[in-house]
Enzyme design. Sequence first.
Site, PDB file in Angstrom:
ATOM      1  N   HIS A  79    -120.037  75.191 -58.380  1.00 21.51           N
ATOM      2  CA  HIS A  79    -120.151  75.111 -59.846  1.00 21.51           C
ATOM      3  C   HIS A  79    -120.659  73.742 -60.264  1.00 21.51           C
ATOM      4  O   HIS A  79    -120.755  72.830 -59.446  1.00 21.51           O
ATOM      5  CB  HIS A  79    -118.808  75.431 -60.533  1.00 21.51           C
ATOM      6  CG  HIS A  79    -117.723  74.402 -60.368  1.00 21.51           C
ATOM      7  ND1 HIS A  79    -116.739  74.497 -59.401  1.00 21.51           N
ATOM      8  CD2 HIS A  79    -117.457  73.257 -61.056  1.00 21.51           C
ATOM      9  CE1 HIS A  79    -115.912  73.456 -59.524  1.00 21.51           C
ATOM     10  NE2 HIS A  79    -116.330  72.684 -60.513  1.00 21.51           N
ATOM     11  N   GLU A 130    -118.240  74.714 -65.501  1.00 20.61           N
ATOM     12  CA  GLU A 130    -116.954  74.200 -65.967  1.00 20.61           C
ATOM     13  C   GLU A 130    -117.230  73.271 -67.142  1.00 20.61           C
ATOM     14  O   GLU A 130    -118.205  72.493 -67.119  1.00 20.61           O
ATOM     15  CB  GLU A 130    -116.283  73.409 -64.817  1.00 20.61           C
ATOM     16  CG  GLU A 130    -114.913  72.846 -65.179  1.00 20.61           C
ATOM     17  CD  GLU A 130    -114.258  72.067 -64.022  1.00 20.61           C
ATOM     18  OE1 GLU A 130    -114.973  71.732 -63.041  1.00 20.61           O
ATOM     19  OE2 GLU A 130    -113.046  71.797 -64.106  1.00 20.61           O
TER      20      GLU A 130
END
Lengths: 134, 134
Positions: A79, A130
Amino acid sequence: MIGRLNHVAIAVPDLEAAAAQYRDTLGAVVRAPQEEPDHGVTVVFIELPNTKVELLHPLGDNSPIQGFLDKNPSGGIHHMCFEVEDILAARDTLKAQGARILGTGEPKIGAHGKPVLFLHPKDFNGCLIELEQV
Amino acid sequence: MIGRLNHVAIAVPDLEAAAAQYRDTLGAVVRAPQEEPDHGVTVVFIELPNTKVELLHPLGDNSPIQGFLDKNPSGGIHHMCFEVEDILAARDTLKAQGARILGTGEPKIGAHGKPVLFLHPKDFNGCLIELEQV
């Protein structure tokens, strides 16, 4: 809305070997491993001059990255984390535009001790994003 | 050896939609598309305060990212690019430690007009790493 790239996270099958490679082969500044039982990961931060790389390895039986490593046994980029000033405002703006928030939709406290949320990869070009409030 | 994270590259199936999403939904500074026929990609740079996100879309018949999009139709994080001061010295150090360089092993001129090389993902935790001389 999004500010700095806080880090890029890499899931790795062997945390010690990956940390040694970033330190010895790539010549980067590598921090000590941190166990994050609430997130099911052990984390090693690589400090670059402008951002961080976060090495992730499963911790415990229900690690959220075990499935990723099962599919990608060599590891891979897991991520990326963007900083936001107000995570609840960011969440509400994104939800109003149809983006899906993973989990309960309420921020959790992340590896840096700050509130974080994850956005659904299908809504963002297959990328897990995120958001971290700074 | 490695310095700043120059960019994170994302392969996207719809460049216009992805650029609009970063601009309108995520509120980032989005540059105009650049065609890079030598690399088989059209690129859109997203300017963050500390680094860049590079959106990649195939250009022409032999794009190196078409296979990635065939496997990942929604898109995904394709590579990350670290800056180095001397790309030939970096290459030789990495080769001496057993890391494989993709292609001929000679630097090409990348999307920023600077010499670049790609390292074999199997040698780096499943991550495609680009090195760019700055």
